[in-house]
Design an enzyme around this catalytic site. Structure first.
Site, PDB file in Angstrom:
ATOM      1  N   GLY A  58       6.337 -33.941  -8.905  1.00  0.00           N
ATOM      2  CA  GLY A  58       5.524 -33.299 -10.015  1.00  0.00           C
ATOM      3  C   GLY A  58       5.978 -33.637 -11.229  1.00  0.00           C
ATOM      4  N   LYS A  91      -2.169 -32.413 -28.165  1.00  0.00           N
ATOM      5  CA  LYS A  91      -1.760 -33.338 -28.814  1.00  0.00           C
ATOM      6  C   LYS A  91      -2.946 -34.459 -29.063  1.00  0.00           C
ATOM      7  CE  LYS A  91       0.398 -33.595 -25.071  1.00  0.00           C
ATOM      8  NZ  LYS A  91       1.067 -32.177 -24.228  1.00  0.00           N
ATOM      9  N   GLY A 129       7.512 -29.739 -26.193  1.00  0.00           N
ATOM     10  CA  GLY A 129       7.875 -28.598 -25.561  1.00  0.00           C
ATOM     11  C   GLY A 129       8.212 -27.313 -26.510  1.00  0.00           C
ATOM     12  N   ASP A 184       0.796 -41.044 -24.864  1.00  0.00           N
ATOM     13  CA  ASP A 184       1.065 -39.620 -24.993  1.00  0.00           C
ATOM     14  C   ASP A 184       2.212 -39.369 -26.137  1.00  0.00           C
ATOM     15  OD1 ASP A 184       1.235 -36.648 -24.213  1.00  0.00           O
ATOM     16  OD2 ASP A 184       3.353 -37.385 -23.921  1.00  0.00           O
ATOM     17  N   THR A 195      -0.401 -24.570 -15.215  1.00  0.00           N
ATOM     18  CA  THR A 195       1.300 -24.301 -15.390  1.00  0.00           C
ATOM     19  C   THR A 195       1.643 -23.562 -16.564  1.00  0.00           C
ATOM     20  OG1 THR A 195       1.720 -26.228 -14.079  1.00  0.00           O
ATOM     21  CG2 THR A 195       3.636 -25.122 -14.985  1.00  0.00           C
ATOM     22  N   LYS A 221       1.655 -37.809 -30.122  1.00  0.00           N
ATOM     23  CA  LYS A 221       2.778 -36.848 -30.681  1.00  0.00           C
ATOM     24  C   LYS A 221       3.441 -37.347 -32.004  1.00  0.00           C
ATOM     25  CE  LYS A 221       3.806 -34.931 -26.275  1.00  0.00           C
ATOM     26  NZ  LYS A 221       4.482 -35.229 -25.046  1.00  0.00           N
ATOM     27  N   GLU A 263       2.178 -37.529 -13.472  1.00  0.00           N
ATOM     28  CA  GLU A 263       0.908 -37.088 -13.094  1.00  0.00           C
ATOM     29  C   GLU A 263       0.438 -38.243 -12.094  1.00  0.00           C
ATOM     30  OE1 GLU A 263      -1.038 -34.783 -14.608  1.00  0.00           O
ATOM     31  OE2 GLU A 263       0.095 -34.255 -16.349  1.00  0.00           O
TER      32      GLU A 263
END
Lengths: 430, 430
Positions: free
Chosen positions: B189, B107, B136, B203, B14, B207, B192
């Site tokens: 979507g 990350k 992002g 995650d 993506t 970060k 995951e």
């Protein structure tokens, strides 16, 4: 210290004093961030003998700020004098001409002369940086210049004047009038003795024209900004805003429209729960709409020593690191002249407040005159009855062009049942 | 195009597809922003024959991503493969060793190997950039690296995982359970197929350790992050949060304390009306506290093609412009090892939910065991009566150390009147 970045500082007021303090006390950590020492080599201010918090013994003094631009021991001039002309402008121009970098907080100067000065900086191969000119410590200049680049920006909206936002927030909290709160803000040092530039919206307009330049790649066009201040906002308007689940905020809005680029400064009805509605006190904030990447929001201290000195230091470190992109993120010769959208073509819903005599037929007359221009009403409040006496009628219209609404309001103002010019506040759809 | 910045792109998912699309379709405007052409010269992905939106004919193809690091026609490698080890790590290391700049969204790799890779980049005189790795399109890496510098940062707090924030927001809106909403997010979507890394908090922890490095100038210490995910949050917790005028958000918080630096990832009760409480859906946001310059807030699209590709492009333009400051804003050798504050020493108010049998004396027993550890109660709710049946008792404590509270909860859990492990959610005081 042969490889130091040597700084000449003009202006030792609140911000200048803060910058000088950081450069003298925190030289170690700042030099480590900059990759080389930051050395304050010369300063200039109005009164050499004034008592100051910051120790400037051992730093060269110039009575004439312009002399900073001539000194061989200055690599970068920090201009914190302010004002769109006079010594500030002359200093910036002379510094650039002498191939010295410039860091400034001067929005008025750049709004009016930014295109020319940016071109000069590029021709001379030096940087002209102005993070401190917009929203204090909020790094919105860098964000628009270096980060929000991949997609076209369609709109930027901001609360860019801490004084106005403080006044509007206090009016909400206390129910007191604009002149009352302004006087209090002056006492607290939040408003200037001459508050016209702030409350009249011109300061916001200066900043907005620079945001538009960064966002759209267009030449700054300060003259094309339509400007309305907050002086006419009443406690009634603030109270009615709450009933419509809105807050009144002085916004600067620049956006692309089918008719060209709109640049508007005006008190707006902002729906509660949207980011700008929640900005309180002297804080500043900017929302940028960037196509497929969505909306970005930035908020922080917009004025005062800490936030503004922070922005000046960040620019100095950029200069020290040799981060030398062009002033507005594009080469000055690539900035394009834009078509300004005619203000009358602005499409919005509007808040309207009419002061009328409570006599039969007044509501019918207002509705009729709005309908004659095809302005339709979404909601309406008429509080209290006082036959023959003045009362407020308040409404929110559906979307209409501003020019159309102004025609209808002119017709309504001519009625002998309406005894004050109607108040009109656009809703901001964010 | 001899002076072009030549780009080798690894990964055409993506984000990679979005980056390739921008580089091929918008080469003109991006080149103008970069001061030189941006040329996509080589790509690598798993399956050459896969149908893609983006046209990659005419661009060199490598089956093995590692080969990008060897190509003489590549100046910068964009690593969008992901994963803390394997080919992503090998590619980044090989590229730096061959004096190629690296732009990455990885990350996990940087949280674990960032100190070493930053040092390697400096030794080789190239840039290692990772704006896309955190929040992002929100330019928080650049803001911490280049803007919020003048004063010491005391805390950073963020909503850093769009999947978790989407799930919590949907649970609020619908009253549905965590597994229900997770399944829906997977269908859309947004989550995951294997959601563990997101909902388990890892995650966010990756970060957070990078934000701490940028904010405090310390070496990344991922192992020192205490991590709790959102899997155990129930619709009851969400509903009670509302009664206390709070919302539950998965936060990453790094702050300086008297005991050292705290790095915590956990679902927190965030008071309504504070900036982080209002972040909805897949948006990301960061609050940075910077001493005399006050608090700064950044919010925007945290994931997906548009926001993340935007961050990659911004890094590429930095590289093209030669903006070459060190990876974490300070030279890698200057990053210091920090003392991690013991998690038990964390001071906070807490939300507690006990599932108890509605029998006489249960409330007395809980209060007594809290009081024995000097934990005092600020407010309490017991909804509904069902003699002999399970009911919820919910309370907010006054401030206490986490270790103290855990001892009290252990004693309470041992009671036969309490039939589930108590739920404990810290209040976040921002």
């Amino acid at each position: 210290m042969t490889n130091a970045l040597r700084i000449g500082l003009a202006g030792l007021g609140t911000i200048g004093g803060g910058v000088a303090g950081l450069l003298t006390h925190d030289a170690g950590p700042l030099g480590s961030r900059a990759g080389k020492p930051l050395a304050l080599t010369a300063v200039s201010a109005r009164d050499r003998k004034k008592r100051r918090k910051v120790q400037i013994n051992g730093i060269a003094w110039e009575d004439d700020a312009l002399a900073l631009a001539q000194r061989p021991d200055v690599d970068v001039v920090v201009e914190l004098i302010g004002g769109e002309n006079g010594v500030a402008g002359a200093l910036v121009e002379a510094a650039l001409n002498n191939r010295k970098h410039v860091v400034t907080a001067n929005k008025a100067l750049l709004a009016l002369h930014g295109a020319r000065l940016a071109l000069l900086a590029e021709q001379k191969g030096v940087s002209l940086r102005f993070e401190a000119a917009i929203a204090g410590g909020v790094p919105i200049v860098k964000a628009l210049r270096e980060s929000l680049i991949a997609y076209e920006i369609t709109a930027v909206r901001g609360i860019l004047n801490g004084t106005c936002n403080f006044i509007l927030t206090e009016m909400e909290k206390t129910g007191r009038s604009f002149p009352d709160i302004l006087a209090e803000a002056q006492k607290q040092g939040i408003a200037e003795a001459d508050p016209a530039l702030d409350v009249g919206g011109l300061d916001t307009a200066h900043k907005l024209s620079l945001l538009a330049t960064l966002a759209f790649g267009t030449l700054p066009d300060f003259a094309a900004v339509t400007v309305k201040g907050i002086e006419a906002i009443t406690p009634d308007d603030i109270a009615f805003a709450r009933e419509f689940r809105c807050r009144i905020r002085l916004l600067g809005v620049a956006c692309r429209t089918a008719n060209g680029i709109e640049q508007r400064v005006y008190p707006a009805m902002v729906r509660a729960g949207t980011p700008l509605a929640d900005v309180e006190g002297t804080f500043n904030a900017v929302v940028a709409d960037m196509g497929e990447a969505g909306q970005f929001f930035f908020e922080g201290g917009g004025a005062g020593e800490g936030p503004t000195a922070s922005a000046v230091i960040a620019d100095l470190i950029d200069v020290a690191r040799g981060n030398t992109g062009p002033t507005f993120g594009r080469r000055a010769v690539e900035l394009t002249k834009f078509t300004a959208a005619p203000p009358d073509a602005h499409i919005s819903s509007y808040y309207l407040r009419f002061q009328v005599f409570d006599v039969p037929g007044v509501m019918a007359e207002i509705s009729h005159k709005l309908a004659a221009e095809h302005v339709s009403i979404e909601s309406m409040i008429q509080r209290g009855r006082a036959p023959g006496e003045p009362v407020s009628i308040v409404m929110i219209t559906h979307e209409t062009a501003e020019g159309t609404l102004l025609r209808a309001l002119k017709a309504i103002a001519a009625s002998d049942k309406v005894f004050e010019r109607p108040t009109m506040i656009p809703m901001e759809a964010v």
